[in-house]
Design a protein around this motif. Structure first.
Motif, PDB file in Angstrom:
ATOM      1  N   SER B 144      35.603  39.613  36.416  1.00 54.43           N
ATOM      2  CA  SER B 144      36.683  39.866  35.462  1.00 54.43           C
ATOM      3  C   SER B 144      37.695  38.737  35.614  1.00 54.43           C
ATOM      4  O   SER B 144      37.577  37.898  36.509  1.00 54.43           O
ATOM      5  CB  SER B 144      37.364  41.199  35.762  1.00 54.43           C
ATOM      6  N   PHE B 145      38.679  38.731  34.733  1.00 61.58           N
ATOM      7  CA  PHE B 145      39.690  37.678  34.775  1.00 61.58           C
ATOM      8  C   PHE B 145      41.062  38.323  34.847  1.00 61.58           C
ATOM      9  O   PHE B 145      41.371  39.210  34.058  1.00 61.58           O
ATOM     10  CB  PHE B 145      39.551  36.786  33.530  1.00 61.58           C
ATOM     11  N   LEU B 146      41.843  37.898  35.811  1.00 58.65           N
ATOM     12  CA  LEU B 146      43.153  38.510  36.008  1.00 58.65           C
ATOM     13  C   LEU B 146      44.262  37.581  35.551  1.00 58.65           C
ATOM     14  O   LEU B 146      44.357  36.440  36.000  1.00 58.65           O
ATOM     15  CB  LEU B 146      43.379  38.851  37.491  1.00 58.65           C
ATOM     16  N   GLU B 147      45.095  38.115  34.671  1.00 48.36           N
ATOM     17  CA  GLU B 147      46.271  37.372  34.216  1.00 48.36           C
ATOM     18  C   GLU B 147      47.478  37.815  35.038  1.00 48.36           C
ATOM     19  O   GLU B 147      47.429  38.849  35.717  1.00 48.36           O
ATOM     20  CB  GLU B 147      46.468  37.656  32.729  1.00 48.36           C
ATOM     21  N   PRO B 148      48.565  37.053  34.994  1.00 49.33           N
ATOM     22  CA  PRO B 148      49.733  37.397  35.815  1.00 49.33           C
ATOM     23  C   PRO B 148      50.157  38.848  35.597  1.00 49.33           C
ATOM     24  O   PRO B 148      50.094  39.362  34.483  1.00 49.33           O
ATOM     25  CB  PRO B 148      50.805  36.427  35.299  1.00 49.33           C
ATOM     26  N   GLY B 149      50.576  39.486  36.684  1.00 48.25           N
ATOM     27  CA  GLY B 149      50.995  40.882  36.604  1.00 48.25           C
ATOM     28  C   GLY B 149      50.503  41.659  37.806  1.00 48.25           C
ATOM     29  O   GLY B 149      50.141  41.077  38.834  1.00 48.25           O
ATOM     30  N   HIS B 150      50.488  42.965  37.650  1.00 48.55           N
ATOM     31  CA  HIS B 150      50.107  43.885  38.724  1.00 48.55           C
ATOM     32  C   HIS B 150      48.697  44.414  38.460  1.00 48.55           C
ATOM     33  O   HIS B 150      48.402  44.896  37.370  1.00 48.55           O
ATOM     34  CB  HIS B 150      51.118  45.040  38.753  1.00 48.55           C
ATOM     35  N   HIS B 151      47.824  44.306  39.450  1.00 51.21           N
ATOM     36  CA  HIS B 151      46.441  44.768  39.263  1.00 51.21           C
ATOM     37  C   HIS B 151      46.012  45.683  40.403  1.00 51.21           C
ATOM     38  O   HIS B 151      46.217  45.346  41.565  1.00 51.21           O
ATOM     39  CB  HIS B 151      45.486  43.573  39.209  1.00 51.21           C
ATOM     40  N   GLU B 152      45.427  46.804  40.038  1.00 49.31           N
ATOM     41  CA  GLU B 152      44.864  47.706  41.043  1.00 49.31           C
ATOM     42  C   GLU B 152      43.353  47.574  40.956  1.00 49.31           C
ATOM     43  O   GLU B 152      42.733  47.971  39.971  1.00 49.31           O
ATOM     44  CB  GLU B 152      45.343  49.132  40.763  1.00 49.31           C
ATOM     45  N   LEU B 153      42.778  46.991  41.969  1.00 53.11           N
ATOM     46  CA  LEU B 153      41.361  46.620  41.938  1.00 53.11           C
ATOM     47  C   LEU B 153      40.516  47.696  42.613  1.00 53.11           C
ATOM     48  O   LEU B 153      40.586  47.884  43.822  1.00 53.11           O
ATOM     49  CB  LEU B 153      41.160  45.281  42.655  1.00 53.11           C
ATOM     50  N   VAL B 154      39.737  48.383  41.814  1.00 56.64           N
ATOM     51  CA  VAL B 154      38.913  49.473  42.335  1.00 56.64           C
ATOM     52  C   VAL B 154      37.501  48.951  42.629  1.00 56.64           C
ATOM     53  O   VAL B 154      36.911  48.240  41.818  1.00 56.64           O
ATOM     54  CB  VAL B 154      38.844  50.623  41.306  1.00 56.64           C
ATOM     55  N   ALA B 155      36.997  49.304  43.805  1.00 54.51           N
ATOM     56  CA  ALA B 155      35.646  48.855  44.183  1.00 54.51           C
ATOM     57  C   ALA B 155      34.595  49.538  43.320  1.00 54.51           C
ATOM     58  O   ALA B 155      34.656  50.746  43.100  1.00 54.51           O
ATOM     59  CB  ALA B 155      35.389  49.177  45.650  1.00 54.51           C
ATOM     60  N   ARG B 156      33.647  48.784  42.825  1.00 53.09           N
ATOM     61  CA  ARG B 156      32.510  49.377  42.134  1.00 53.09           C
ATOM     62  C   ARG B 156      31.522  49.908  43.155  1.00 53.09           C
ATOM     63  O   ARG B 156      31.451  49.414  44.275  1.00 53.09           O
ATOM     64  CB  ARG B 156      31.815  48.313  41.277  1.00 53.09           C
ATOM     65  N   GLU B 157      30.734  50.842  42.716  1.00 50.34           N
ATOM     66  CA  GLU B 157      29.781  51.479  43.625  1.00 50.34           C
ATOM     67  C   GLU B 157      28.877  50.432  44.288  1.00 50.34           C
ATOM     68  O   GLU B 157      28.308  49.575  43.604  1.00 50.34           O
ATOM     69  CB  GLU B 157      28.938  52.464  42.810  1.00 50.34           C
ATOM     70  N   GLY B 158      28.793  50.519  45.599  1.00 48.55           N
ATOM     71  CA  GLY B 158      27.893  49.614  46.328  1.00 48.55           C
ATOM     72  C   GLY B 158      28.438  48.219  46.529  1.00 48.55           C
ATOM     73  O   GLY B 158      27.761  47.364  47.093  1.00 48.55           O
TER      74      GLY B 158
END
Lengths: 221, 221
Positions: B144-158
């Protein structure tokens, strides 16, 4: 003139084996094993000028084997801020700063983040002085980095396609003697020109540019 | 809310098949076949909302099959200035500009120049408006691509590992709730932080930053 060949993986293909064998006879070719690559080389009985890695999962016997086969060893901490490839390239650069070229085998393919991390190495200031002489190689791709200036790009055997991908803005790009040409092209953002082709009627393709940094990839399917 | 799933290759793995099957029943999931991906889908009898490609090597019968299975077809010229993926993403964006997310399957792996070219898509100004909603997926990586700001990154299964690789300079990066944290980090050149790890005690890792663009990769070996 010294050339450095570094193996970052335990997967060594036939063409690399030929180079390795040649290197064993030539004092001008320095052999470096990086982590799992060092294991592989030691295990197969190849002599290394340098082995770099954390070697945290090796048995005592394997460690002895590494020691026997390496002129010099750098043992990295397991928890570290840099990758094995980074540490290895740093060590390589310090030992052989004037080498004609540096070939990293096994630094591409596999996990995408590892491949990108190895491509991104050349953006670190400490590696700027060698990036024009650095090549990342796997069985399908040969990657070099082009700095501003005049370049005559010769096709490698069996590789018809080439791609030019810039890391940032580029200025004054001229591309000739190939299928898709460019004339005085500039861009404020990174650009990607892929699947260009060498032409049989020319000995090489020509690229000139004034500003920027290109990833030059030759590939076969 | 519309989601778009696009298949750029004939290689479709089990998890993608599940999504495809679900898509056939849901009007909110738009299915796009890109060149060889469109062949694959048509050949297996899947309905597409859109098929994009030059389709230069298909037989009359295969072409009929594509027509039968696609609501709409875009036939590209064989010699063109943009790749099939670029043309497809452009068409997708114009048809479904407000989609919740865009998943490109089969845009990574294979030839390195193709993978890089697909990553570089998001640097083109025409795609800026959707890059925060774009995901490139293969069986080992989710990008994915993250732009400036706040991101909550959730782990995908496995997937325990994640990497953050910036395209250019970054400013004010804070990274927490993960194995390797960062505090107010800035850099004038592109940086790569790989093999970070999600921690089981947190629902997600957190990254905040003020300037730049990160490639966020979740991967498994």
């Amino acid at each position: 003139m010294v050339k450095v060949i570094a193996f970052c993986t335990r997967y060594v293909d036939v063409s690399q084996l030929e180079i390795l064998k040649e290197a064993q006879k030539s004092p001008d070719i320095k052999v470096v094993g990086v982590d799992r690559g060092a294991h592989y080389l030691a295990n197969k009985g190849y002599a290394m000028d340098l082995a770099v890695g954390d070697f945290d999962s090796v048995s005592e016997e394997e460690f002895e084997q590494l020691k026997t086969n390496s002129q010099e060893m750098i043992i990295l901490p397991c928890e570290k801020d840099e990758t094995d490839s980074e540490a290895a390239l740093d060590a390589i650069m310090k030992r052989w700063p004037d080498a004609e070229s540096y070939f990293l085998y096994g630094a591409l393919g596999g996990r995408l983040d590892h491949s990108l991390n190895n491509l991104w190495l050349v953006l670190q200031e400490r590696f700027w002085s060698i990036r024009g002489r650095l090549h990342l190689i796997d069985d399908k791709n040969v990657v070099s980095f082009l700095e501003p200036g005049h370049h005559e790009l010769v096709a490698r055997e069996g590789m018809t396609y080439f791609s030019l991908i810039s890391f940032g803005a580029v200025k004054g790009v001229n591309l000739s003697q190939c299928k898709y040409t460019l004339k005085n092209f500039s861009s404020d953002f990174p650009r990607s020109f892929i699947s260009n082709e060498f032409l049989p009627e020319f000995l090489y393709a020509v690229v000139d540019f004034e500003e920027g940094l290109f990833i030059f990839i030759q590939s076969k399917d």
